[in-house]
Design an enzyme around this catalytic site. Structure first.
Site, mmCIF file in Angstrom:
data_model
loop_
_atom_site.group_PDB
_atom_site.id
_atom_site.type_symbol
_atom_site.label_atom_id
_atom_site.label_comp_id
_atom_site.label_asym_id
_atom_site.label_seq_id
_atom_site.Cartn_x
_atom_site.Cartn_y
_atom_site.Cartn_z
ATOM 1 C CB SER A 22 -0.856 0.037 1.313
ATOM 2 O OG SER A 22 0.087 0.057 2.263
ATOM 3 N N GLY A 26 6.760 1.488 2.527
ATOM 4 C CA GLY A 26 8.273 1.611 2.307
ATOM 5 C C GLY A 26 8.787 0.957 1.284
ATOM 6 C CE LYS A 27 4.310 1.124 -3.276
ATOM 7 N NZ LYS A 27 3.651 1.735 -2.313
ATOM 8 C CG ASP A 93 9.100 3.982 -7.099
ATOM 9 O OD1 ASP A 93 8.613 3.207 -6.649
ATOM 10 O OD2 ASP A 93 9.405 4.829 -6.533
ATOM 11 C CD GLU A 94 4.882 5.853 -7.175
ATOM 12 O OE1 GLU A 94 3.715 5.293 -7.492
ATOM 13 O OE2 GLU A 94 5.107 6.488 -6.353
ATOM 14 C CB CYS A 153 -6.543 -0.306 14.713
ATOM 15 S SG CYS A 153 -5.903 -1.485 13.585
ATOM 16 C CG LEU A 171 -6.564 11.842 -7.002
ATOM 17 C CD1 LEU A 171 -6.711 13.034 -7.693
ATOM 18 C CD2 LEU A 171 -7.370 11.723 -5.785
HETATM 19 N N1 LIG Z 1 1.122 4.997 8.507
HETATM 20 C C1 LIG Z 1 2.397 5.038 8.373
HETATM 21 N N2 LIG Z 1 3.021 3.535 8.362
HETATM 22 C C2 LIG Z 1 4.363 3.400 7.963
HETATM 23 N N3 LIG Z 1 5.169 4.396 7.452
HETATM 24 C C3 LIG Z 1 4.432 5.643 7.403
HETATM 25 C C4 LIG Z 1 3.208 5.960 7.916
HETATM 26 N N4 LIG Z 1 3.017 7.233 7.341
HETATM 27 C C5 LIG Z 1 4.236 7.643 7.265
HETATM 28 N N5 LIG Z 1 5.175 6.860 7.065
HETATM 29 C C6 LIG Z 1 6.542 7.154 6.492
HETATM 30 O O1 LIG Z 1 6.450 6.535 5.297
HETATM 31 C C7 LIG Z 1 7.690 6.069 4.924
HETATM 32 C C8 LIG Z 1 7.798 5.015 3.625
HETATM 33 O O2 LIG Z 1 7.911 5.736 2.807
HETATM 34 P P1 LIG Z 1 7.847 5.197 1.203
HETATM 35 O O3 LIG Z 1 8.990 4.240 1.180
HETATM 36 O O4 LIG Z 1 8.137 6.361 0.182
HETATM 37 O O5 LIG Z 1 6.691 4.366 1.020
HETATM 38 P P2 LIG Z 1 5.644 3.803 -0.088
HETATM 39 O O6 LIG Z 1 6.709 3.955 -1.289
HETATM 40 O O7 LIG Z 1 5.414 2.348 -0.152
HETATM 41 O O8 LIG Z 1 4.663 4.872 -0.178
HETATM 42 C C9 LIG Z 1 7.869 5.370 6.549
HETATM 43 O O9 LIG Z 1 9.417 5.012 6.510
HETATM 44 C C10 LIG Z 1 7.471 6.431 7.331
HETATM 45 O O10 LIG Z 1 8.499 7.000 7.598
HETATM 46 C C1 LIG Z 2 -4.136 4.123 -3.950
HETATM 47 C C2 LIG Z 2 -3.995 4.935 -4.978
HETATM 48 C C3 LIG Z 2 -2.818 5.793 -5.170
HETATM 49 N N1 LIG Z 2 -2.575 6.637 -6.382
HETATM 50 C C4 LIG Z 2 -1.563 7.447 -6.307
HETATM 51 C C5 LIG Z 2 -1.178 8.082 -5.142
HETATM 52 C C6 LIG Z 2 0.247 8.305 -5.229
HETATM 53 O O1 LIG Z 2 0.493 9.573 -6.178
HETATM 54 C C7 LIG Z 2 0.904 7.215 -5.718
HETATM 55 C C8 LIG Z 2 1.545 5.965 -4.885
HETATM 56 O O2 LIG Z 2 2.465 6.279 -4.465
HETATM 57 P P1 LIG Z 2 3.365 5.614 -3.169
HETATM 58 O O3 LIG Z 2 4.669 5.927 -3.417
HETATM 59 O O4 LIG Z 2 2.887 4.299 -3.151
HETATM 60 O O5 LIG Z 2 2.995 6.329 -1.876
HETATM 61 O O6 LIG Z 2 -0.304 6.494 -6.583
HETATM 62 C C9 LIG Z 2 -3.586 6.382 -7.359
HETATM 63 O O7 LIG Z 2 -3.411 7.168 -8.590
HETATM 64 N N2 LIG Z 2 -4.748 5.661 -7.419
HETATM 65 C C10 LIG Z 2 -4.936 4.978 -6.159
HETATM 66 O O8 LIG Z 2 -5.958 4.356 -6.374
HETATM 67 ZN ZN LIG Z 3 -6.843 -0.895 11.432
#
Ligand SMILES: Nc1ncnc2c1ncn2[C@@H]1O[C@H](COP(=O)(O)OP(=O)(O)O)[C@@H](O)[C@H]1O
Ligand SMILES: Cc1cn([C@H]2C[C@H](O)[C@@H](COP(=O)(O)O)O2)c(=O)[nH]c1=O
Ligand SMILES: [Zn+2]
Length: 192
Positions: A22, A26-27, A93-94, A153, A171
């Site tokens: 999600s 941390g991806k 990525d993405e 939670c 979005l």
């Molecule tokens: N609810 C959350 N759970 C875990 N990490 C979070 C949360 N909110 C913010 N973070 C931050 O997001 C970082 C991960 O970022 P990122 O690697 O960019 O994630 P992703 O690419 O999966 O969206 C974590 O190390 C943490 O600092």
């Molecule tokens: C769930 C969801 C996400 N997106 C968009 C929102 C962010 O710009 C990226 C995800 O970035 P992350 O590195 O994984 O935090 O995707 C979207 O366009 N549609 C969706 O349903």
């Molecule tokens: Zn929950």
């Protein structure tokens, strides 16, 4: 934690690794960690992201904690094949924003002996599989599912709940548009 390929791999064999989860799981951090280690091993690395992802930076992959690494934005998956010349590692990525051709592109790169690392959202805000991610997970050598912390939670989250009213699958957004939730909390907000 994911560790790099072991001695049982063929020395010229490429691999496909997928990092899925999600938002906030941390991806991107995990992708950057693997790439930094590959660079320590003096591997030639190329990183791609879709041009649509303009959220933090046009030419960098950036995590929510502002860790970053230079990248090349591309219009579509075919451009990755054209631009990935003479490298050891290709990172994407993405990946959810790419066309389905990304699956074939990753297969071709791996067949050429390249280590391919792909990160992306496995599900959209509706909890449905997103873009080429399900197929990529099926063909990968290794899949790492990573998790955020549920803001409802505190348990482990796998859903990205959209906080704004918009039904489009794509979005771009951050904390004001999305929150990570566990299954119980996600179902609760959906049934309200
Ligand atoms: N609810 C959350 N759970 C875990 N990490 C979070 C949360 N909110 C913010 N973070 C931050 O997001 C970082 C991960 O970022 P990122 O690697 O960019 O994630 P992703 O690419 O999966 O969206 C974590 O190390 C943490 O600092
Ligand atoms: C769930 C969801 C996400 N997106 C968009 C929102 C962010 O710009 C990226 C995800 O970035 P992350 O590195 O994984 O935090 O995707 C979207 O366009 N549609 C969706 O349903
Ligand atoms: Zn929950």
């Amino acid at each position: 934690m994911f560790l790099e390929r072991d001695v049982s791999h063929h020395k010229n064999g490429g691999t496909i690794e997928v990092i899925a989860g999600s938002m906030f799981s941390g991806k991107t951090e995990e992708l950057i960690r693997r790439l930094r280690r590959a660079k320590f091993a003096r591997q030639k690395v190329e990183i791609f992201k879709p041009v649509v992802d303009t959220r933090y930076s046009l030419e960098e992959v950036v995590s929510h904690d502002e860790n970053s690494i230079p990248s090349t934005p591309v219009e579509n998956s075919a451009n990755i094949l054209l631009l990935a010349g003479n490298v050891d590692v290709v990172a994407i990525d993405e990946a959810q924003f790419f066309d389905k051709g990304l699956v074939d592109v990753c297969q071709k790169l791996a067949d050429m002996g390249i280590r391919v690392i792909v990160a992306g959202l496995d599900m959209d805000f509706k909890g449905k599989p997103f873009g080429p991610m399900p197929e990529l997970m099926a063909i990968a050598n290794y899949v790492s599912k990573v998790h955020a912390i549920c803001v409802g939670c505190g348990s482990v989250a796998q859903f990205s709940h959209r906080l704004v009213s918009n039904e489009k699958q794509v979005l771009l957004g951050e904390k004001s548009e999305y929150e990570p939730l566990c299954r119980v909390c996600y179902n609760q907000v959906k049934n309200q």
